[in-house]
Write an enzyme that holds these catalytic residues in place. Structure first.
Site, PDB file in Angstrom:
ATOM      1  N   SER A  87     -50.025  -0.953  25.247  1.00  0.00           N
ATOM      2  CA  SER A  87     -50.028  -1.036  26.711  1.00  0.00           C
ATOM      3  C   SER A  87     -48.633  -0.727  27.225  1.00  0.00           C
ATOM      4  CB  SER A  87     -50.434  -2.437  27.154  1.00  0.00           C
ATOM      5  OG  SER A  87     -50.278  -2.608  28.546  1.00  0.00           O
ATOM      6  N   TYR A  91     -49.363 -11.813  27.304  1.00  0.00           N
ATOM      7  CA  TYR A  91     -50.003 -10.516  27.067  1.00  0.00           C
ATOM      8  C   TYR A  91     -48.957  -9.465  26.706  1.00  0.00           C
ATOM      9  CZ  TYR A  91     -52.627  -6.221  27.905  1.00  0.00           C
ATOM     10  OH  TYR A  91     -53.207  -4.976  27.770  1.00  0.00           O
TER      11      TYR A  91
END
Length: 264
Positions: free
Chosen positions: A144, A157
């Site tokens: 990501s 995250y």
């Protein structure tokens, strides 16, 4: 048809929806065989039916939560038994929860690391010996932009995706000696059901909706990179430019972008 993919066997985790589903369809369109892994069996069965109705390719499904590490070796052995050889692995299973660090229960943090990091490593560990022995293969890890550019309300995250990138970069150098390619994919926000868990309030989606990536577009970029020497895929380009800027001038970016970052 992409001739690099024809007849190759590709494993995709997190295949029951979002970019996982779109990547499966794209692989099948290009003549690749599919071993599809996800927790939701009914969605895997539906995807299998769709693939078989549209394409002349082999597809098998394997219900598995990659965080259940003790079950991973058995599932991957079944895949080898069913297909004989594995050419590619796309580690796509993962999720996020957007909360400030002091609000995130430890069980949620642990859960993200179990799936995003340790599950990914467990799956990779099962295919890597086969790929090394055959002298060919490609492992693609879906990371990501959050792994390159951390922001408020995504500390756990972002940390999990930082870990994925660190693992991927090390693995790439190790595996290259045996003819095995390793790539990282760093997308920004994608219009999938990821945000039904990550952003229950809908605030973040509302703020970034016009910039969200189309899952079909992301899947196409990833599948087109299979069996090439692409080190990283960064989407969208303007967001990756922001990540590069952050790495060069972190204090400046944090100061200027502070209010914007908190819109998550």
């Amino acid at each position: 048809m992409n001739q690099r993919m024809k007849g190759k066997t590709i494993i995709i985790t997190g295949a029951s929806g979002g970019i996982g589903e779109q990547m499966a369809l794209k692989v099948a369109e290009n003549g690749g065989n599919l071993a599809l892994i996800a927790r939701r069996l009914h969605l895997l069965e539906k995807l299998k039916q769709t693939v078989e109705s549209k394409f002349q390719t082999k597809v098998e499904i394997y219900p598995l939560d990659v965080a259940r590490y003790e079950e991973v070796p058995g599932v991957f052995q079944s895949i080898v038994n069913d297909f004989g050889v594995v050419h590619g692995l796309i580690n796509n299973a993962g999720y996020g929860i957007f909360k400030e660090a002091h609000e995130a229960p430890f069980q949620e943090v642990k859960g993200m690391f179990e799936v995003n990091v340790l599950g990914l490593m467990a799956c990779t560990g099962e295919v890597l010996p086969h790929m090394r022995e055959q002298g060919f293969g490609h492992i693609i890890n879906i990371a990501s932009q959050a792994g390159k550019f951390a922001s408020p309300k995504s500390s756990a995250y972002s940390a999990s995706k930082h870990a994925v990138l660190g693992y991927t970069n090390s693995l790439r150098m190790e595996a290259a000696r045996y003819g095995v390619k390793v790539s990282a994919v760093n997308p920004g926000p994608i219009a999938t059901d990821f945000f039904s868990i990550a952003d229950e309030s809908g605030t973040y989606v509302k703020n970034v909706e016009k910039w969200m990536l189309n899952p079909h577009f992301v899947a196409e970029k990833v599948v087109d990179a299979l069996f090439t020497n692409r080190r990283e895929i960064n989407l969208p380009r303007w967001m990756n430019a922001g990540s590069v800027m952050y790495q060069l001038f972190p204090s400046f970016v944090e100061k200027v972008g502070n209010k914007l970052f908190f819109k998550k």
